[in-house]
Design a protein around this motif. Structure first.
Motif, PDB file in Angstrom:
ATOM      1  N   ARG A  17       0.700  -1.210  -0.152  1.00  0.00           N
ATOM      2  CA  ARG A  17      -0.005  -0.069  -0.015  1.00  0.00           C
ATOM      3  C   ARG A  17       0.810   1.377  -0.195  1.00  0.00           C
ATOM      4  N   ALA A  71       1.469   5.206   0.847  1.00  0.00           N
ATOM      5  CA  ALA A  71       0.965   6.318   1.674  1.00  0.00           C
ATOM      6  C   ALA A  71      -0.023   7.109   1.331  1.00  0.00           C
ATOM      7  N   ARG A  72      -0.776   7.444   1.853  1.00  0.00           N
ATOM      8  CA  ARG A  72      -1.948   8.437   1.446  1.00  0.00           C
ATOM      9  C   ARG A  72      -1.298   9.728   0.671  1.00  0.00           C
ATOM     10  N   ALA A 114      -6.171   5.296   1.598  1.00  0.00           N
ATOM     11  CA  ALA A 114      -4.858   4.908   1.664  1.00  0.00           C
ATOM     12  C   ALA A 114      -4.469   5.163   3.269  1.00  0.00           C
ATOM     13  N   PRO A 115      -3.501   4.269   3.593  1.00  0.00           N
ATOM     14  CA  PRO A 115      -2.967   4.395   4.858  1.00  0.00           C
ATOM     15  C   PRO A 115      -2.148   5.699   5.047  1.00  0.00           C
ATOM     16  N   GLU A 116      -1.874   6.207   6.182  1.00  0.00           N
ATOM     17  CA  GLU A 116      -0.908   7.386   6.539  1.00  0.00           C
ATOM     18  C   GLU A 116       0.496   7.069   5.946  1.00  0.00           C
ATOM     19  N   GLN A 117       0.761   5.814   6.521  1.00  0.00           N
ATOM     20  CA  GLN A 117       2.190   5.473   5.845  1.00  0.00           C
ATOM     21  C   GLN A 117       2.161   4.099   4.936  1.00  0.00           C
ATOM     22  N   SER A 118       2.963   4.136   4.125  1.00  0.00           N
ATOM     23  CA  SER A 118       2.992   2.959   3.216  1.00  0.00           C
ATOM     24  C   SER A 118       3.488   1.878   3.943  1.00  0.00           C
ATOM     25  N   ASP A 119       2.922   0.759   3.421  1.00  0.00           N
ATOM     26  CA  ASP A 119       3.396  -0.593   4.034  1.00  0.00           C
ATOM     27  C   ASP A 119       3.506  -1.811   3.009  1.00  0.00           C
ATOM     28  N   GLN A 156       1.346  -4.623   3.153  1.00  0.00           N
ATOM     29  CA  GLN A 156       0.144  -5.473   3.411  1.00  0.00           C
ATOM     30  C   GLN A 156      -0.376  -5.736   1.952  1.00  0.00           C
ATOM     31  N   GLN A 172      -7.293  -7.314   6.343  1.00  0.00           N
ATOM     32  CA  GLN A 172      -6.045  -7.940   6.265  1.00  0.00           C
ATOM     33  C   GLN A 172      -6.165  -9.174   7.411  1.00  0.00           C
TER      34      GLN A 172
END
Length: 785
Positions: free
Chosen positions: A213, A215-216, A224-229, A231, A371
């Motif tokens: 994912r 980052a937003r 999108a999540p605040e931080q990339s990951d 998952q 998830q």
């Protein structure tokens, strides 16, 4: 030099007439006549080499569609697939049925090659078309469609394990191992398609790709999540269960999971026990590629635990059911995403604008799974996009997919189809579905053919030849929202069209109703320049009079309710216990040949009558009409599956006129785009194309109606509205001359080729349908080839 000359145009393969797929084949190993090696010596590996115009790696529905499309447009294609049957996730080995895009938006069911697959499979298959129940008939249709294309060489059971690079930005070939035959293959071509689902070819070629994912902030995506990951969504195993007519015991293996209570399944629905469940999904912490073996085992543990729950814990009506099939090859949702010159993002799939290089489309909701899947047992599955609570956030519009998102930005001769196309994680949650992959595959095959024709790269086709690509796709029954036929070779575009009769806009009698607990709307085509009034069929179950807020708005497409400007408005009073038509004066000038919708504000206790299509019966919802509601604040949700809210418009609208068949679109889009004969006059019915002067032609293409609004899943099914028996004629020497006579048709697109004739008229006479009382024709094209 341009790309193709630089790459392979000196090869003999380009000069072979007819594109025979055997191509050039060479082997390396002991020379003919050489003595065999001693028994203790390991013989040299034999390498079989062959040369093609295009190599498609991955024979799922996307790769199969790409190969067929490219072959039909003149390329010699190698289709390399590592399994023993085509279809990938949709095959009977996995049993995920191709999702239905028209379940999310109206009049958008897949056309082209995907339509051919679906229509033929329904005619042949004795079982309903349901997730988890896919059987050999789907496999056989895909296989048959491939082997009958003389330009395709099919390599099944063939694992591509290495990309042979010509340089840092061009693939020269692939090295493969074919199981069973123990052959090593080196296949070369100037162009490649990665349809592996995992982006395997791209990864081997060192193409740019994304995982997990973003980052937003990267694409400004609220979901999108605040931080990339890293998952990703999980993988699923399906099962198939059958009623044996007698009790079938089941003993849970000691290594299987345990689900003793309903609460242990955390609202995971399991009332349909024949075909398994998408939510038997194993995700994090497992990696969908490197942990594939562990995922299969864990998936089996969870699957057998669920089956044990169904059989032995509570009354599920499963006493006589036995397992007939358990999947061992996981249905994979997510992997690498290859980066192209354009990246689809959340804004593009929810608020699309037409792009110059659109060649395909999508419309599935943003379907992000929980998830970990079933391993996060205490968390219920994420509600799907079409629910009331999620539509505002996760619903999409019908969006175009540009060619710039279908090739690698780094590897100049690599195209993509299916899951690996260029998109963000959030957009991928919409574009990943099988049916969209098939649409994209057909487009990529057409683009590859233009690379050869113009001796250039996919990037150059997107920049300079995309209009030509779009016209190929439309002619071959694809659909691109907002793009119409402007083929200068199509003689039908200059013809005047008349018919024996035509149907006027009329709504069927209701068989259901909807309470106005949210605002509702009904969209419809208007042939004239005025709307004097509309009538709504309403029932009040209140003991008091209420006032409704009603407005009229323009709509650019049959699925587009984004307009917020009322052209007219009214506030009628609905009396207590009213039941019947309510006349709404509007008195407004409108543009003829356009779409409009009436919207009604929320008012609990008031019910708007509607009609729902009946499976197996001819369609009665008028083409080009759409019902919708507003479950959230701003995003209207089309009511899909064949619904019409009961409405009448004055003056009478006549949107199904004969000229629609040369309007340029083969389904409802900006207009109804179909000729429908008057059902009260019965059949036969005819439509005639006439020119001012005689024309020379030898090809006529017809597009019939197999219900672009919904997918019917019944077994041994033929779409009732499709023309069955018809004659194609031209006017010659003062009489009608038969060019083709067809009986027992059930397919949407028919192409008739014959010796060149000269005539000023062509007539199609519909003698019978597969059940409908009217003749229905979407498009006619006429060519001299």
């Amino acid at each position: 030099m341009r790309f193709f000359r630089r790459a392979f145009f000196t090869r003999l393969g380009w000069l072979l007439a007819g594109g025979v797929p055997a191509a050039r084949v060479a082997t390396s190993g002991p020379e003919d006549g050489a003595s065999a090696p001693p028994a203790t010596q390991v013989p040299d590996e034999e390498v079989i080499r062959a040369d093609y115009d295009l190599i498609v790696v991955g024979g799922g529905i996307a790769g199969t569609s790409a190969a067929i499309s490219a072959a039909r447009n003149g390329l010699r294609v190698a289709l390399v697939h590592e399994r023993s049957m085509l279809g990938g996730n949709s095959s009977s080995e996995v049993k995920l049925f191709p999702e239905n895009n028209s379940g999310h938006h109206p009049w958008i069911r897949e056309g082209g090659i995907h339509e051919e697959f679906h229509t033929e499979e329904r005619v042949r298959n004795h079982l309903a078309y349901v997730e988890g129940t896919m059987n050999c008939h789907w496999d056989l249709v895909l296989y048959e469609w491939v082997i009958r294309e003389k330009g395709i060489r099919l390599y099944l059971n063939t694992h591509m394990h290495r990309a042979i690079m010509r340089d840092g930005t061009h693939i020269g070939g692939v090295r493969c191992i074919q199981l069973g035959t123990e052959k090593t293959l080196e296949l070369s071509a100037p162009l490649f398609v990665d349809a592996t689902g995992d982006g395997v070819l791209a990864q081997r070629a060192n193409a740019d790709f994304r995982w997990g994912r973003e980052a937003r902030s990267e694409y400004g995506e609220p979901l999108a999540p605040e931080q990339s990951d890293e998952q990703v969504m999980g993988n699923t195993l399906f099962f198939r269960a059958v009623d044996t007519g007698q009790a079938v015991p089941f003993k849970r293996p000691e290594w299987a999971a345990v689900f003793p209570t309903e609460a242990d399944l955390t609202r995971r629905g399991h009332s349909f026990i024949d075909g398994g469940y998408w939510w038997i999904e194993v995700g994090a912490p497992h990696h969908p590629i490197t942990d594939n073996e562990e995922i299969r085992h864990e998936g089996l543990r969870q699957l057998l635990g669920v089956w044990d729950h169904i059989k032995n814990h509570g009354d599920h009506g499963a006493e006589n059911y036995g397992l007939e099939f358990v999947g061992f090859w996981p249905y994979k949702r997510e992997s690498r995403r290859i980066i192209g010159d354009f990246v689809l993002s959340q804004d593009h799939v929810q608020h699309p604008t037409l792009l110059d290089d659109d060649v395909a489309y999508g419309c599935w909701g943003i379907d992000i799974h929980t998830q970990g899947g079933i391993l996060t047992r205490d968390i219920e599955p994420y509600p799907p996009p079409r629910t009331d609570e999620n539509w505002e956030a996760l619903g999409t519009a019908v969006y175009g997919i540009p060619l710039r998102a279908l090739y690698s930005r780094k590897i100049e001769n690599l195209l993509m189809a299916g899951r690996p196309i260029s998109c963000s994680y959030v957009a991928f949650a919409s574009s990943r579905v099988l049916s969209t992959g098939s649409i994209v595959g057909q487009a990529v095959g057409a683009a590859a053919a233009l690379c050869r024709k113009h001796e250039t790269t996919p990037r150059d086709v997107a920049r300079h030849h995309v209009k030509e690509c779009q016209q190929i796709i439309l002619r071959q029954d694809g659909h691109i929202p907002g793009v119409e036929n402007d083929d200068p070779a199509d003689l039908a575009r200059q013809a005047q069209v008349t018919a024996s009769s035509e149907w006027s806009l009329a709504w069927p009698e209701p068989n259901e109703e909807r309470e106005l607990t949210t605002p509702y709307a009904q969209l419809f085509p208007v042939s004239g320049e005025r709307i004097d009034s509309v009538k709504l069929l309403l029932e009040s179950k209140l003991e008091r009079a209420v006032t409704l807020d009603i407005g009229l708005r323009a709509a650019p497409h049959v699925w587009d309710f984004r307009s917020t400007r009322d052209l007219a408005a009214a506030r009628p009073t609905i009396e207590a216990r009213h039941h019947g038509w309510v006349a709404i004066p509007l008195d407004v000038r409108v543009e003829a040949g356009k779409l409009y919708y009436v919207h009604v504000g929320r008012q609990p206790g008031i019910f708007w009558k509607l009609f729902k299509e009946v499976n197996g019966e001819p369609n009665r919802c008028p083409p080009g009409t759409t019902a919708a509601n507003l479950p959230g604040k701003t995003r209207w949700r089309p009511i899909t599956g064949g619904y019409s809210l009961c409405l009448d418009v004055a003056p009478e609208s006549k949107p199904f006129a004969p000229p629609n068949i040369v309007r340029g679109t083969n389904r409802p889009d900006r207009w109804s785009n179909i000729w429908i004969s008057d059902p009260s006059q019965g059949l036969p019915a005819s439509v005639t194309l006439q020119w001012a002067a005689r024309q020379s032609f030898n090809t006529v293409q017809l597009t019939f109606d197999t219900d672009a609004n919904r997918r019917v899943t019944m077994p041994l099914f033929r779409y009732p509205d499709c023309v069955r028996d018809y004659q194609l004629e031209c006017w010659s020497n003062g009489a009608w001359k038969i060019l083709a006579e067809v009986r027992d048709n059930y397919v949407r697109r028919r192409v008739h080729r014959f010796d060149t004739v000269q005539s000023d008229r062509v007539r199609v006479t519909v003698l019978a349908t597969n059940g409908a009382p009217s003749a229905r024709v979407y498009e006619a094209r006429v060519y001299l080839e």
